[in-house]
Scaffold this active site. Structure first.
Site, PDB file in Angstrom:
ATOM      1  CE1 TYR A 118      23.892  60.060  15.645  1.00 31.98           C
ATOM      2  CE2 TYR A 118      24.750  58.196  14.395  1.00 31.98           C
ATOM      3  CZ  TYR A 118      23.731  58.797  15.108  1.00 31.98           C
ATOM      4  OH  TYR A 118      22.536  58.138  15.292  1.00 31.98           O
ATOM      5  CG  HIS A 163      19.498  62.803  21.986  1.00 35.22           C
ATOM      6  ND1 HIS A 163      19.669  61.448  22.043  1.00 35.22           N
ATOM      7  CD2 HIS A 163      18.480  63.085  22.831  1.00 35.22           C
ATOM      8  CE1 HIS A 163      18.794  60.925  22.885  1.00 35.22           C
ATOM      9  NE2 HIS A 163      18.061  61.907  23.382  1.00 35.22           N
TER      10      HIS A 163
HETATM   11  O1  CA2 Z   1      21.787  61.779  18.332  1.00 38.79           O
HETATM   12  C1  CA2 Z   1      22.125  61.097  19.294  1.00 38.79           C
HETATM   13  O2  CA2 Z   1      22.983  61.458  20.106  1.00 38.79           O
HETATM   14  C2  CA2 Z   1      21.493  59.723  19.486  1.00 38.79           C
HETATM   15  O3  CA2 Z   1      21.368  59.476  20.881  1.00 38.79           O
HETATM   16  C3  CA2 Z   1      22.451  58.730  18.856  1.00 38.79           C
HETATM   17  C4  CA2 Z   1      21.928  57.295  18.906  1.00 38.79           C
HETATM   18  C5  CA2 Z   1      20.522  57.220  18.316  1.00 38.79           C
HETATM   19  O4  CA2 Z   1      20.009  55.901  18.499  1.00 38.79           O
HETATM   20  C6  CA2 Z   1      19.579  58.209  18.973  1.00 38.79           C
HETATM   21  O5  CA2 Z   1      18.325  58.133  18.313  1.00 38.79           O
HETATM   22  C7  CA2 Z   1      20.114  59.625  18.862  1.00 38.79           C
HETATM   23  C8  CA2 Z   1      22.854  56.384  18.127  1.00 38.79           C
HETATM   24  C9  CA2 Z   1      24.253  56.359  18.635  1.00 38.79           C
HETATM   25  C10 CA2 Z   1      25.101  55.648  17.640  1.00 38.79           C
HETATM   26  O6  CA2 Z   1      26.332  56.321  17.565  1.00 38.79           O
HETATM   27  C11 CA2 Z   1      27.098  56.102  16.465  1.00 38.79           C
HETATM   28  C12 CA2 Z   1      28.145  56.966  16.284  1.00 38.79           C
HETATM   29  C13 CA2 Z   1      28.952  56.828  15.200  1.00 38.79           C
HETATM   30  C14 CA2 Z   1      28.716  55.818  14.282  1.00 38.79           C
HETATM   31  C15 CA2 Z   1      27.659  54.956  14.470  1.00 38.79           C
HETATM   32  C16 CA2 Z   1      26.854  55.086  15.576  1.00 38.79           C
END
Ligand code: CA2
Length: 155
Positions: free
Chosen positions: A26, A101
């Site tokens: 991310y 996303h």
């Molecule tokens: O890509 C994206 O923005 C998502 O919405 C992120 C979600 C995931 O479940 C979707 O499939 C795609 C996850 C968000 C978790 O965010 C984190 C950020 C940093 C560290 C851990 C988790």
């Protein structure tokens, strides 16, 4: 459509960890950095930028956006793949919804390929990291302008 120029940018669970955990997936920017990008991209339009780890709170904010916002940019995070309740709330909106996303869920695990949000979104921006948010904000505001123009032409 509400007579307002406030753009809501809502973020679902775990996005508070942005820049703190899983930078390989991310990136290194924090959610505060993403907020600053959104405010720059909004170019004078007021941005209400929020994140929650709670489904009910996210739904409350979507309902609030129904009357307070001119458009909604939503990164539903995991709830996008699971939440019929979130979809039901989104269905009550008449303002443009842009799904956003950081990653490209279509290129990830199969369970991420389904999004309940996509069915009610005007469009989806995904896979560009924090730039996805900038593009989503610009798209949402362009849709607001276009709808206002169309209303002007019809009177
Ligand atoms: O890509 C994206 O923005 C998502 O919405 C992120 C979600 C995931 O479940 C979707 O499939 C795609 C996850 C968000 C978790 O965010 C984190 C950020 C940093 C560290 C851990 C988790």
């Amino acid at each position: 459509m509400p007579e307002t120029s406030v753009l809501y940018v809502l973020n679902g669970p775990n996005l508070n960890l942005l820049g703190v955990r899983e930078p390989d997936l991310y990136g290194h920017e924090t959610l505060a950095d993403v907020q600053a990008r959104c405010e720059r991209a909004a170019d004078g339009t007021t941005v209400v930028f929020r994140q929650t780890n709670h489904e009910g709170e996210l739904i409350d904010w979507v309902q609030e956006a129904r009357t307070e916002a001119c458009a909604l940019v939503l990164n539903p995070a995991g709830y996008g793949h699971t939440s019929v309740a979130l979809l039901d709330a989104l269905k009550t909106l008449t303002i443009p919804i842009v799904e956003c996303h950081l990653s490209n869920p279509a290129a990830r695990e199969r369970f991420r390929h389904r999004s309940y949000v996509s069915s009610v979104a005007a469009g989806v921006v995904s896979g560009f990291g924090p730039i996805s948010y900038e593009l989503a904000v610009r798209a949402a505001l362009a849709l607001v302008q276009e709808r206002a123009g169309a209303r002007g032409r019809s009177v």
